[in-house]
Design a protein around this motif. Structure first.
Motif, PDB file in Angstrom:
ATOM      1  N   ASP A   1      -7.022   4.387  -0.830  1.00  0.00           N
ATOM      2  CA  ASP A   1      -6.724   3.257  -1.775  1.00  0.00           C
ATOM      3  C   ASP A   1      -6.009   1.861  -0.917  1.00  0.00           C
ATOM      4  N   GLY A   2      -5.113   2.429   0.252  1.00  0.00           N
ATOM      5  CA  GLY A   2      -4.779   1.148   0.997  1.00  0.00           C
ATOM      6  C   GLY A   2      -5.733   0.517   1.726  1.00  0.00           C
TER       7      GLY A   2
ATOM      8  N   GLY B   1      -8.723   0.817  -7.203  1.00  0.00           N
ATOM      9  CA  GLY B   1     -10.074   1.436  -6.471  1.00  0.00           C
ATOM     10  C   GLY B   1     -10.844   0.072  -5.983  1.00  0.00           C
ATOM     11  N   GLY B   2     -10.085  -0.653  -5.271  1.00  0.00           N
ATOM     12  CA  GLY B   2     -11.038  -2.031  -4.597  1.00  0.00           C
ATOM     13  C   GLY B   2     -10.938  -2.916  -5.507  1.00  0.00           C
TER      14      GLY B   2
ATOM     15  N   VAL C   1       0.783  -1.024  -0.032  1.00  0.00           N
ATOM     16  CA  VAL C   1       0.154  -0.066   0.036  1.00  0.00           C
ATOM     17  C   VAL C   1       0.886   1.360   0.191  1.00  0.00           C
ATOM     18  N   GLY C   2       0.287   2.290  -0.411  1.00  0.00           N
ATOM     19  CA  GLY C   2       0.996   3.606  -0.589  1.00  0.00           C
ATOM     20  C   GLY C   2       0.703   4.642   0.666  1.00  0.00           C
ATOM     21  N   ASP C   3       0.751   5.976   0.240  1.00  0.00           N
ATOM     22  CA  ASP C   3       0.461   6.856   1.130  1.00  0.00           C
ATOM     23  C   ASP C   3      -0.947   7.153   0.965  1.00  0.00           C
TER      24      ASP C   3
ATOM     25  N   MET D   1      -0.859  -5.617  -4.733  1.00  0.00           N
ATOM     26  CA  MET D   1      -0.400  -4.377  -4.940  1.00  0.00           C
ATOM     27  C   MET D   1      -1.332  -3.338  -5.082  1.00  0.00           C
ATOM     28  N   GLY D   2      -1.424  -2.342  -4.341  1.00  0.00           N
ATOM     29  CA  GLY D   2      -2.285  -1.370  -4.715  1.00  0.00           C
ATOM     30  C   GLY D   2      -1.470  -0.368  -5.671  1.00  0.00           C
TER      31      GLY D   2
END
Length: 721
Positions: free
Chosen positions: A19-20, A162-163, A13-15, A126-127
């Motif tokens: 999205d995480g 987006g999930g 996940v990112g910042d 991976m997001g």
């Protein structure tokens, strides 16, 4: 995989928090029915030394002082820490952990490939924001394609946007990202496609050449491998054959080893057995020598013993003559004693019937009682039935007396108590315990001392080793009825005992029975009557027969018409061998007495019971006389199979079979220890006749001792058979 082992799912996940969470939610739903654990991957972006990010946008780092710059860095770390906590909480019951990747100069996609290989990742979610914050960034798409193309084949890659899961496809010219419905999400074209194609062609040509070379090498390798496999097969078969032989050799070796051990054990056992036989042989030689010596000694002893036996036979014949003479003297003396007793009883009855004369008793003081009982010492306190009683042994004028405390009479006045004591003191009969005196304070009665205690102790306690013989029990029953009949038929004032039991029947040193406890207890007129005394006599008869301490109702086997076998089973074997006919007559008489309450019998009285008991006693005396005449016939017992002990073998004092009989001056034989104790205690009278002894010399009764030994030997032989 073990059913209990959890599979690790790596989620990058990112910042972008939204999205995480979408990426984590997709992963949890994907494996919601599997035991998994989540490892969250996150790249930590260090705050740049040149620029900082603020609510007002990107600003140069030099525009802020060191304090504010440090504060911004702390805020950034705190924000990342809170974001991690939210990710962990979002996973719920699924175990989760954070794996941070520090931002380096190396591209992120290469770091991911190294991480997959280093950690052995098999599933990676991976997001899209992990690579770049915006989908329009070509670098993000290019990075995703790079990871997709260069990841190991064992790793499954899931890209989430987006999930939802998106898929990557494309060629050298164009790269496309689309969702599961086929809708394109992102697209990227490569400008250097032509140059790359040429390069690729050259590479393909080189690859074809390399492939040809590899094919040749592969063919050669296959041939070598075939030969190697054939050689390995031969080696394996040979190895199996060798292993089989080895196992056979090992098995044979183990068998030989066991046989050797067995032979060794047998040799040791034989050695031990030989040593044991040597010791036995030596012992036998010694035993033979010892037996030879003993045989010589026994031969000499036998000749001496034969001489002694001859002398003993002569002495025994002489002693038999002496015994016959002493027996005649004893019979004469017994008749004189019986005559004196009857004369005393008649004289006492005459004095009691004379209204003009009464027996004067002495009234003792408390000081005299305390001196007589050593201040009522527990040492002189008597037991009854194994428990301490309120009776003490005392001495007045060198004579033993029994002092009974009467706490139940405490409420009586002195005059009433003295009147009652004088009334009881006037009651005299050979089978009633005589009153010697009384004391008004404390209230107590002084009785004659009964040396053998109560009938209860004699029948039911540990003193049963001095068990009463059957003819003594019949005599005691007649003596009790004699005393009880005297109380019931008193002309001045008939007395009912109401509590006749073995505890209230005392035995003197000659086992003569006397009743105590009469006139000392308050009775209920409804319960205390002649019938109650008759019932007590019946129970007493059953207790004398069976040796059991019970007070009715009658046990089921005890009936008038019971067979002889049942009767033998219930009789007390401590009394000796009961004559069954007499025992059956006593059972019938006892049952009649005990049933008087339910079946009144006007003809039944204590006097009538006494008549029946006297008839039974006379029959018993005849049996005893016959047995005494058969005691000695040719120096042995003439009653084979009889377990009853002849009365001539019993010590008159101990009532036990004698071991060392001695004749005293009264002509009776006693156990040496018993008669010596009698004489040393200050007595100068006969224990049997109560007459003064002419001398205190004691003569060993060798003849009686010889008869005793023969009788005991015969008894032992009968028991062994």
């Amino acid at each position: 995989m073990d059913a209990t082992q959890k599979e690790k799912i790596y989620v990058a996940v990112g910042d972008d928090a939204q999205d995480g969470f979408n990426t984590l939610n997709w992963a949890l739903k994907k494996w919601n029915s599997h035991p998994i654990s989540i490892v969250i991957l996150h790249v930590t972006h260090n705050i740049s030394k040149d620029y900082v990010y603020t609510p007002f946008g990107k600003l140069p780092a030099r525009s802020l002082n060191d304090e504010k710059l440090e504060a911004l860095r702390k805020d950034e770390k705190e924000r990342i820490k809170k974001l991690f906590s939210k990710y962990i909480a979002f996973c719920g019951k699924v175990s989760a952990e954070i794996h941070e990747l520090e931002k380096l100069d190396e591209p992120t996609q290469k770091r991911i490939i190294d991480l997959i290989i280093g950690l052995g990742i098999t599933k990676l979610v991976m997001g899209i924001s992990f690579m770049k914050p915006s989908l329009k960034s070509k670098g993000a798409i290019s990075g995703l394609f790079y990871v997709h193309q260069h990841k190991p084949s064992l790793c499954e890659l899931f890209i989430i946007c987006g999930g939802k899961q998106v898929f990557l496809r494309g060629n050298n010219d164009e790269k496309i990202m689309e969702d599961d419905s086929g809708v394109m999400v992102a697209k990227m074209r490569d400008k250097n496609t032509t140059g790359k194609i040429e390069i690729m062609k050259n590479k393909l040509n080189e690859a074809h050449k390399t492939i040809e070379l590899k094919r040749k090498e592969t063919k050669e390798n296959i041939e070598r491998r075939t030969k190697a496999e054939w050689a390995i097969s031969l080696c394996n078969s040979r190895a199996e054959e060798i292993e089989g032989r080895i196992r056979e050799e090992v098995s044979t070796k183990e068998g030989i080893k066991k046989e050797l051990q067995l032979e060794k054990d047998q040799r040791e056992e034989m050695t031990i057995e030989i040593e044991e036989r040597k010791r036995r042989m030596s012992s036998l030689v010694e035993l033979q020598s010892e037996l030879s010596n003993k045989l010589q000694i026994s031969t000499i002893a036998r000749s001496r013993a034969e001489t002694q036996v001859e002398r003993a036979v002569r002495e025994r014949a002489e002693m038999v003559r002496e015994i016959e003479e002493l027996r005649k003297q004893r019979d004469v003396l017994n008749r004189r004693i019986e005559f004196c007793k009857q004369k005393d009883a008649i004289g006492m009855a005459a004095r009691l019937s004379d209204n003009g004369a009464s027996f004067e008793m002495r009234e003792y003081s408390e000081v005299e009682l305390r001196l007589a009982t050593d201040n009522f010492s527990e040492r002189l306190r008597l037991k009854s039935g194994g428990d301490w009683s309120n009776v003490y042994r005392g001495r007045f004028n060198h004579s033993s007396v029994a002092i009974k405390l009467l706490p139940s009479f405490a409420s009586l006045s002195r005059e009433d108590f003295q009147s009652k004591m004088r009334f009881l003191g006037d009651i005299r009969q050979p089978h009633l315990v005589a009153m010697v005196g009384f004391c008004s304070e404390p209230k107590c009665i002084i009785f004659e001392y009964m040396g053998n205690g109560s009938l209860q102790d004699m029948l039911f306690s540990r003193r049963r080793n001095r068990g009463l013989r059957w003819h003594d029990r019949i005599r005691i029953a007649t003596e009790v009825c004699s005393g009880l009949g005297f109380l019931n038929s008193s002309q001045q004032r008939p007395i009912l005992h109401c509590h006749v039991n073995p505890a209230h029947i005392l035995l003197d040193r000659n086992l003569v029975a006397k009743i105590t406890g009469f006139g000392l207890q308050d009775c209920d007129d409804k319960e205390c009557n002649v019938e109650s005394d008759l019932r007590s006599v019946g129970i007493l008869l059953m207790q004398l027969l069976t040796g059991r301490n019970w007070a009715g109702p009658i046990e089921e086997p005890m009936t008038m018409d019971m067979d002889r076998e049942t009767l033998v089973n219930v009789l007390d074997d401590m009394a000796g061998q009961w004559p069954l006919d007499l025992a059956k007559e006593i059972v019938s008489l006892a049952m009649i007495c005990m049933s008087v309450k339910s079946k009144p019998n006007l003809n039944l009285s204590i006097a009538r019971v006494l008549e029946e008991l006297n008839k039974i006693r006379r029959k018993g005396d005849e049996i005893v006389a016959k047995e005494d005449r058969k005691v000695i016939i040719g120096g042995c017992i003439d009653r084979e199979g009889s377990s009853d002990v002849p009365s001539v073998f019993l010590c008159p004092i101990l009532q036990e079979v004698m071991k060392n009989p001695h004749v005293a001056a009264d002509g009776f034989s006693y156990e040496l220890e018993a008669i010596e104790q009698w004489l040393h205690s200050g007595h100068d009278t006969s224990p049997m006749t109560n007459l003064r002894l002419k001398h205190t010399l004691l003569t060993p009764n060798y003849t009686l001792r010889s008869f005793l030994e023969e009788w005991q030997t015969k008894q032992s032989t009968q028991i062994a058979n």
